[in-house]
Design a protein around this motif. Structure first.
Motif, PDB file in Angstrom:
ATOM      1  N   CYS A 217       0.555  -1.619  -0.307  1.00 29.49           N
ATOM      2  CA  CYS A 217      -0.320  -0.059   0.218  1.00 29.49           C
ATOM      3  C   CYS A 217       1.001   1.285   0.170  1.00 29.49           C
ATOM      4  O   CYS A 217      -0.174   2.668  -0.432  1.00 29.49           O
ATOM      5  N   GLY A 218       1.751   1.160   0.495  1.00 33.02           N
ATOM      6  CA  GLY A 218       3.114   2.437   0.404  1.00 33.02           C
ATOM      7  C   GLY A 218       2.499   3.369   1.248  1.00 33.02           C
ATOM      8  O   GLY A 218       2.113   2.978   2.423  1.00 33.02           O
ATOM      9  N   ASN A 219       2.182   4.659   0.741  1.00 31.62           N
ATOM     10  CA  ASN A 219       1.993   5.486   1.655  1.00 31.62           C
ATOM     11  C   ASN A 219       0.458   5.763   1.748  1.00 31.62           C
ATOM     12  O   ASN A 219       0.124   6.621   2.124  1.00 31.62           O
ATOM     13  N   LYS A 240       8.872   0.880   6.851  1.00 29.58           N
ATOM     14  CA  LYS A 240       8.875   1.061   7.516  1.00 29.58           C
ATOM     15  C   LYS A 240       8.348   3.131   7.658  1.00 29.58           C
ATOM     16  O   LYS A 240       7.684   3.773   7.787  1.00 29.58           O
ATOM     17  N   THR A 241       9.211   3.581   6.653  1.00 29.31           N
ATOM     18  CA  THR A 241       9.390   4.656   5.740  1.00 29.31           C
ATOM     19  C   THR A 241       7.549   4.728   6.102  1.00 29.31           C
ATOM     20  O   THR A 241       6.694   5.479   5.602  1.00 29.31           O
ATOM     21  N   ALA A 244       4.552   4.423   8.333  1.00 33.41           N
ATOM     22  CA  ALA A 244       4.948   6.185   9.147  1.00 33.41           C
ATOM     23  C   ALA A 244       3.928   7.087   8.013  1.00 33.41           C
ATOM     24  O   ALA A 244       3.000   7.863   8.498  1.00 33.41           O
ATOM     25  N   SER A 245       4.092   7.019   6.998  1.00 36.41           N
ATOM     26  CA  SER A 245       3.751   8.235   6.374  1.00 36.41           C
ATOM     27  C   SER A 245       2.550   8.080   5.306  1.00 36.41           C
ATOM     28  O   SER A 245       1.034   8.947   5.854  1.00 36.41           O
ATOM     29  N   ALA A 246       1.777   6.776   6.063  1.00 34.62           N
ATOM     30  CA  ALA A 246       0.639   6.430   5.564  1.00 34.62           C
ATOM     31  C   ALA A 246       0.289   6.115   6.794  1.00 34.62           C
ATOM     32  O   ALA A 246      -1.573   6.663   6.529  1.00 34.62           O
ATOM     33  N   GLN A 247       0.559   6.518   7.994  1.00 38.01           N
ATOM     34  CA  GLN A 247      -0.406   6.880   8.841  1.00 38.01           C
ATOM     35  C   GLN A 247      -0.380   8.368   9.194  1.00 38.01           C
ATOM     36  O   GLN A 247      -1.521   9.304   9.708  1.00 38.01           O
ATOM     37  N   PHE A 248       0.333   8.977   8.823  1.00 32.06           N
ATOM     38  CA  PHE A 248       0.393  10.716   8.700  1.00 32.06           C
ATOM     39  C   PHE A 248      -0.992  11.087   7.519  1.00 32.06           C
ATOM     40  O   PHE A 248      -1.457  12.004   8.147  1.00 32.06           O
ATOM     41  N   ILE A 261      -1.355  -1.572   8.382  1.00 32.48           N
ATOM     42  CA  ILE A 261      -0.446  -2.865   9.604  1.00 32.48           C
ATOM     43  C   ILE A 261       1.383  -2.712   8.426  1.00 32.48           C
ATOM     44  O   ILE A 261       1.510  -3.414   6.855  1.00 32.48           O
ATOM     45  N   LYS A 262       2.312  -3.670   9.496  1.00 35.47           N
ATOM     46  CA  LYS A 262       3.787  -4.110   8.860  1.00 35.47           C
ATOM     47  C   LYS A 262       3.626  -4.946   8.529  1.00 35.47           C
ATOM     48  O   LYS A 262       4.016  -5.824   8.687  1.00 35.47           O
ATOM     49  N   MET A 263       3.582  -5.545   7.537  1.00 33.73           N
ATOM     50  CA  MET A 263       3.976  -7.260   6.611  1.00 33.73           C
ATOM     51  C   MET A 263       4.083  -7.098   5.031  1.00 33.73           C
ATOM     52  O   MET A 263       3.924  -6.051   4.348  1.00 33.73           O
ATOM     53  N   ALA A 264       5.020  -8.735   4.574  1.00 34.41           N
ATOM     54  CA  ALA A 264       5.490  -8.293   3.580  1.00 34.41           C
ATOM     55  C   ALA A 264       3.573  -9.069   3.129  1.00 34.41           C
ATOM     56  O   ALA A 264       3.164  -9.839   4.175  1.00 34.41           O
TER      57      ALA A 264
END
Length: 364
Positions: A217-219, A240-241, A244-248, A261-264
């Motif tokens: 999903c990228g950002n 990870k970057t 964080a950008s997606a949460q912003f 969620i951070k997953m492959a």
């Protein structure tokens, strides 16, 4: 292409891309085409800096001859970058602190008017007050929002390392943080059309009562724009970057039904098959009723596990940056699903690169 544009040839090169994509898709598939402006379309640009005597200038390297070519303006870049290039280089040539061992200049701009410039050096800059003062003057003299200085193991921020883009789709404005050195769509004009097409697929074929899962999903580019078309959205990303950008971006767009969620992609397949992950302790996968899956994989396309997993969903929205791997993946997917619509998005005019989208539904 070294920044040149050929507006008189634009339609011909686009027609060639359409024919190439249609040849890779199932017979009789109609491809909807979303063109790019024929010039001033790239919101990112990178240039090496060459020094000769008392003058410095931008260069690029010819892909065939490998020879350096001087570049003073870049009509491929959006107008803000193209106009800034000579002004910035003039300021660099007039200031020894800015010019000394400058190796590269990167530009990241937005349609909403922000400009981030990264100056990359082959010398330390962190403890250089003269350089810092010169950068401060740059921001008052030129239309630059943020400056980043980079050197070996050094990153010096002047304000921020990101810009905020605003894209208008279906009379709605979506806000996206775009971080320096992270992936973002380089052609914002076409990016708006991509989001509009994806929203149209959801509106035309889905009832808005089910859930969406997105991989890669990228950002949050697609997830945020599609969130109001679904009951809930679950999106995954390994960077990870980007997470964080997606949460912003979720907060900036006030989206309340989207979880990142951070997953492959491979891990998501395993989690949906029942494998437990600590990162999913706060996510009740069983409560989701996924009506569709969206995948936007890298150029390598889908891995074997994910290629099988997507066929378990009623609808598939596949965004591709490589038509060859898309065609390979479709060989498997078309055993269970039919293509309802396809689109070509000309993100990269005057190159062989093709960005496309395919919307599929499980066979009756």
């Amino acid at each position: 292409m070294l920044c040149q544009v050929f507006p008189e040839e634009y339609q011909t090169q686009l027609d060639h891309k359409v024919a190439r994509l249609q040849a890779l898709l199932p017979a009789q598939t109609e491809v909807r085409v979303f063109p790019s402006p024929p010039q001033h379309y790239r919101a990112r640009a990178e240039f090496r800096v060459w020094h000769e005597g008392d003058e410095s200038f931008y260069i690029m390297f010819d892909g065939d001859s490998k020879q350096k070519v001087r570049v003073d303006r870049c009509p491929m870049a959006i107008e803000a970058i193209d106009a800034l290039m000579p002004e910035l280089m003039a300021a660099i040539n007039a200031d020894a602190a800015l010019r000394h061992k400058l190796f590269q200049v990167d530009f990241l701009a937005t349609l909403s008017g922000e400009m981030l410039v990264t100056l990359i050096y082959r010398r330390p800059i962190e403890e250089d007050p003269a350089w810092s003062d010169s950068v401060a003057r740059l921001k008052t003299q030129l239309p630059i929002t943020h400056v980043i200085g980079r050197a070996r193991k050094q990153k010096v921020l002047k304000d921020s390392d990101y810009v905020v883009e605003r894209l208008t789709v279906d009379n709605k404005t979506f806000v996206y943080q775009q971080v320096e050195n992270s992936f973002t769509q380089p052609n914002a004009y076409v990016a708006q059309q991509m989001l509009g097409w994806a929203r149209g697929m959801a509106a035309n074929y889905l009832d808005g009562q089910g859930d969406l899962i997105e991989l890669y999903c990228g950002n949050g580019n697609f997830s945020i724009a599609l969130a109001d078309k679904f009951r809930r959205v679950l999106a995954t990303e390994i960077s990870k970057t980007s997470v964080a950008s997606a949460q912003f971006n979720i907060a900036a767009n006030q989206v309340e039904n989207l979880t990142i969620i951070k997953m492959a992609a491979e891990e998501v397949s395993e989690a949906l098959a029942g494998k437990a992950f600590n990162r999913l302790q706060a996510v009740d996968l069983a409560s989701y009723a996924f009506q569709a899956i969206l995948v936007d994989p890298p150029r390598a396309g889908l891995d074997d596990l994910t290629r099988h997993m997507v066929t378990e969903y009623e609808h598939i929205l596949y965004i591709s940056c490589n038509p060859e791997t898309l065609a390979r993946d479709l060989e498997s997917i078309l055993q269970t699903h039919d293509v309802l619509e396809a689109a070509l998005f000309d993100q990269f005019p005057y190159t062989h690169h093709i960005e496309s989208g395919v919307f599929l539904k499980r066979k009756a």
